[in-house]
Design an enzyme around this catalytic site. Structure first.
Site, mmCIF file in Angstrom:
data_model
loop_
_atom_site.group_PDB
_atom_site.id
_atom_site.type_symbol
_atom_site.label_atom_id
_atom_site.label_comp_id
_atom_site.label_asym_id
_atom_site.label_seq_id
_atom_site.Cartn_x
_atom_site.Cartn_y
_atom_site.Cartn_z
ATOM 1 N N SER A 143 32.022 43.419 36.233
ATOM 2 C CA SER A 143 32.435 43.129 37.600
ATOM 3 C C SER A 143 31.189 43.140 38.470
ATOM 4 O O SER A 143 30.476 44.136 38.521
ATOM 5 C CB SER A 143 33.433 44.198 38.063
ATOM 6 O OG SER A 143 33.748 44.020 39.421
ATOM 7 N N LYS A 170 33.095 38.683 36.251
ATOM 8 C CA LYS A 170 34.047 38.723 37.363
ATOM 9 C C LYS A 170 33.254 38.960 38.627
ATOM 10 O O LYS A 170 32.511 39.934 38.725
ATOM 11 C CB LYS A 170 35.058 39.847 37.144
ATOM 12 C CG LYS A 170 35.866 40.195 38.380
ATOM 13 C CD LYS A 170 36.977 41.143 38.046
ATOM 14 C CE LYS A 170 36.942 42.363 38.942
ATOM 15 N NZ LYS A 170 38.084 43.266 38.684
ATOM 16 N N LYS A 172 33.156 39.543 42.702
ATOM 17 C CA LYS A 172 33.917 39.929 43.880
ATOM 18 C C LYS A 172 33.744 38.844 44.935
ATOM 19 O O LYS A 172 32.633 38.323 45.134
ATOM 20 C CB LYS A 172 33.397 41.254 44.423
ATOM 21 C CG LYS A 172 33.657 42.434 43.485
ATOM 22 C CD LYS A 172 35.123 42.786 43.447
ATOM 23 C CE LYS A 172 35.371 44.023 42.596
ATOM 24 N NZ LYS A 172 36.814 44.361 42.544
ATOM 25 N N ASP A 198 37.648 38.285 42.009
ATOM 26 C CA ASP A 198 38.542 39.360 42.457
ATOM 27 C C ASP A 198 38.396 39.477 43.966
ATOM 28 O O ASP A 198 37.313 39.765 44.474
ATOM 29 C CB ASP A 198 38.168 40.681 41.771
ATOM 30 C CG ASP A 198 39.141 41.815 42.107
ATOM 31 O OD1 ASP A 198 40.087 41.595 42.893
ATOM 32 O OD2 ASP A 198 38.951 42.923 41.567
ATOM 33 N N ASN A 200 40.370 41.581 45.863
ATOM 34 C CA ASN A 200 40.817 42.887 46.346
ATOM 35 C C ASN A 200 41.655 42.780 47.621
ATOM 36 O O ASN A 200 41.418 43.503 48.600
ATOM 37 C CB ASN A 200 39.634 43.841 46.549
ATOM 38 C CG ASN A 200 39.116 44.390 45.229
ATOM 39 O OD1 ASN A 200 37.982 44.100 44.823
ATOM 40 N ND2 ASN A 200 39.941 45.137 44.516
ATOM 41 N N GLU A 226 42.039 37.086 41.040
ATOM 42 C CA GLU A 226 42.676 38.404 41.020
ATOM 43 C C GLU A 226 42.987 38.868 42.436
ATOM 44 O O GLU A 226 42.107 38.874 43.300
ATOM 45 C CB GLU A 226 41.710 39.375 40.322
ATOM 46 C CG GLU A 226 42.195 40.819 40.219
ATOM 47 C CD GLU A 226 41.169 41.702 39.491
ATOM 48 O OE1 GLU A 226 40.210 41.159 38.904
ATOM 49 O OE2 GLU A 226 41.332 42.928 39.527
ATOM 50 N N ASP A 251 46.413 43.052 40.372
ATOM 51 C CA ASP A 251 45.819 44.366 40.101
ATOM 52 C C ASP A 251 46.544 45.392 40.990
ATOM 53 O O ASP A 251 47.505 46.040 40.543
ATOM 54 C CB ASP A 251 44.297 44.276 40.380
ATOM 55 C CG ASP A 251 43.564 45.604 40.317
ATOM 56 O OD1 ASP A 251 44.196 46.647 40.081
ATOM 57 O OD2 ASP A 251 42.322 45.626 40.518
ATOM 58 N N LYS A 275 45.305 49.226 34.717
ATOM 59 C CA LYS A 275 44.428 50.390 34.867
ATOM 60 C C LYS A 275 45.313 51.614 34.704
ATOM 61 O O LYS A 275 46.264 51.788 35.484
ATOM 62 C CB LYS A 275 43.805 50.423 36.269
ATOM 63 C CG LYS A 275 42.819 49.303 36.558
ATOM 64 C CD LYS A 275 42.377 49.324 38.008
ATOM 65 C CE LYS A 275 41.392 48.203 38.278
ATOM 66 N NZ LYS A 275 41.151 48.019 39.733
ATOM 67 N N GLY A 303 38.689 48.287 35.679
ATOM 68 C CA GLY A 303 37.775 49.423 35.732
ATOM 69 C C GLY A 303 37.738 50.003 37.131
ATOM 70 O O GLY A 303 38.050 49.328 38.112
HETATM 71 C C1 NPQ Z 1 38.977 46.246 40.972
HETATM 72 N N1 NPQ Z 1 37.035 47.640 40.218
HETATM 73 O O1 NPQ Z 1 39.121 45.658 39.929
HETATM 74 C C2 NPQ Z 1 38.109 47.507 41.119
HETATM 75 C C3 NPQ Z 1 37.875 47.793 42.511
HETATM 76 C C4 NPQ Z 1 37.033 48.943 42.906
HETATM 77 C C5 NPQ Z 1 35.205 47.350 38.691
HETATM 78 O O2 NPQ Z 1 35.855 45.733 40.197
HETATM 79 C C6 NPQ Z 1 34.730 53.298 43.865
HETATM 80 C C7 NPQ Z 1 35.683 53.561 42.905
HETATM 81 C C8 NPQ Z 1 34.590 52.014 44.313
HETATM 82 C C9 NPQ Z 1 36.503 52.557 42.435
HETATM 83 C C10 NPQ Z 1 35.255 49.696 44.296
HETATM 84 C C11 NPQ Z 1 36.054 46.821 39.776
HETATM 85 C C12 NPQ Z 1 35.402 50.990 43.843
HETATM 86 C C13 NPQ Z 1 36.375 51.275 42.904
HETATM 87 C C14 NPQ Z 1 36.069 48.705 43.814
HETATM 88 C C15 NPQ Z 1 37.188 50.236 42.433
HETATM 89 O O3 NPQ Z 1 39.611 45.858 41.920
HETATM 90 MG MG MG Z 2 40.728 44.235 41.041
#
Ligand code: NPQ
Ligand code: MG
Length: 379
Positions: A143, A170, A172, A198, A200, A226, A251, A275, A303
């Site tokens: 990511s 992936k 962001k 992604d 978010n 995503e 997600d 997750k 993750g």
């Molecule tokens: C996701 N993770 O898939 C998350 C989002 C995310 C690896 O992209 C601190 C702890 C900061 C957890 C930022 C990835 C974070 C976090 C983003 C999780 O959406």
């Molecule tokens: Mg995500």
């Protein structure tokens, strides 16, 4: 799966906090992370010990959960309820005993994982064996945050991850940092790059500019997009997903197996990110997997910047057969110069599934010596 495991007699729980600097700042649509404030849970039983990781971010940026809140509810509500009746505990008992307390899935997941790890260590069995996984390694994806240095920096980062062997990128995306950078990745790395984005939940399904950006991303041959919209906007996801060629993956929306079934029934997504922390623990994660597999829906393991404790759990889960797409399972050094456990490493673009007892990893002694440890005894 998934033969019955003997219960463990839990006599105390410890919350263990360790701060780890990130090797590079990680920027998403909700801000920049420069360190991981990890919260580990140790379940100490007379006959065994088990570890789990609470994957909450430090602040409620991803969902409502955050680390200080999780530590508080663990210490004052969840652990006392779990230790209260005394006696022997199985992982299945954790969700049952805690079901009266709403939400706090990541906190509950840490406890369930730790109890499961303790049970498995008592039985001298690996989690992978217990789950009857079908692979001994999983493909590693990465990511990539939104880089400070703009498109040239993004291209350098992706170049480095591909050179290291990652099989899937992936990226962001956020308003204003979406179409141009993804077009740039396509021009530099070609149509063969396994590229997905992604958001978010950063886009508004009712805002024309947001939908226009997502429509433009739909032209780029992405493997998936995503969580474009807020977690509760299942209907909006379904409406836009029906127009796009690119599969939508959910997600944040997928809080448990029942929600996954609902999302799939209304065609809100064609792919599910699993997750264990987000859905309340490894047992519910397996139920989400099973529900998706029954419906022919591919899943992958997300993750949360886990240390080796949470990563070990994720790697075993990701070895289940329905995990048909590479996940956010990276090597430890993607995030940390020094992990809290023996590190996970990349071999030929894959991460090996641990085969030791339990999750197959424990925090190192030197890490535990510098950690902040809080012990919770039965009342
Ligand atoms: C996701 N993770 O898939 C998350 C989002 C995310 C690896 O992209 C601190 C702890 C900061 C957890 C930022 C990835 C974070 C976090 C983003 C999780 O959406
Ligand atoms: Mg995500």
């Amino acid at each position: 799966m998934r033969r019955d495991l003997a219960p463990v007699t839990v006599d105390r729980v410890e919350l263990v906090r360790v701060r780890l600097p990130l090797v590079t700042p990680f920027r998403t649509s909700f801000g920049v992370q420069t360190e991981r404030d990890a919260l580990l849970v140790l379940v100490a039983a007379a006959d065994a010990a088990g570890w789990g990781e609470c994957v909450t971010p430090a602040t409620p940026i991803y969902t409502e959960e955050y680390t200080d809140g999780a530590a508080h509810v663990l210490e004052h509500v969840l652990v006392p309820a779990l230790l209260g009746p005394g006696g022997r505990l199985r992982a299945e008992d954790v969700a049952l005993r805690l079901q009266g307390f709403k939400g706090h899935r990541m906190a509950k997941a840490a406890l369930e994982s730790a109890v499961l790890d303790a049970q498995l260590r008592l039985a001298e069995r690996s989690l992978a064996d217990h789950l009857e996984v079908t692979r001994d390694r999983v493909p590693a994806g990465v990511s990539v945050g939104i880089p400070d240095g703009g498109i040239p920096h993004l291209i350098d980062l992706v170049d480095g991850y591909l050179a290291a062997g990652y099989v899937r990128i992936k990226a962001k995306v956020a308003r204003g940092a979406d179409v141009a950078p993804m077009q740039a990745l396509r021009s530099r790395f070609g149509a063969g790059l396994h590229l997905q984005v992604d958001a978010n939940a950063g886009y508004d399904p009712d805002a024309r500019a947001d939908v226009a950006a997502l429509d433009a991303l739909d032209e780029l041959g992405l493997v998936q997009i995503e969580q474009p919209f807020a977690p509760d906007r299942l209907r909006a996801h379904a409406e836009h997903a029906a127009r796009w060629r690119t599969p939508v993956c959910l997600d944040e929306s997928i809080t448990d197996a029942a929600r996954a079934v609902e999302a799939l029934a209304m065609h809100a997504c064609r792919i599910v990110n699993i997750k264990p922390g987000r859905v309340g623990g490894p047992l519910e994660a397996v139920r989400v997997h099973d529900a998706c597999r029954d419906r022919g829906i591919p899943v992958w393991c997300g993750g949360m910047l886990e240390t080796g404790v949470g990563r070990a759990l994720n790697v075993a889960i990701a070895a289940l057969p329905g995990f048909e797409l590479p996940g956010d399972i990276s090597a430890s050094d993607r995030y940390f110069a020094e992990d809290v456990t023996e590190p996970f490493v990349l071999v030929d673009g894959h991460v090996a599934v641990p085969d030791g007892p339990g999750i197959g990893r424990v925090p190192r002694d030197d890490v535990l010596r510098r950690a902040d440890r809080r012990r919770i005894d039965p009342r």
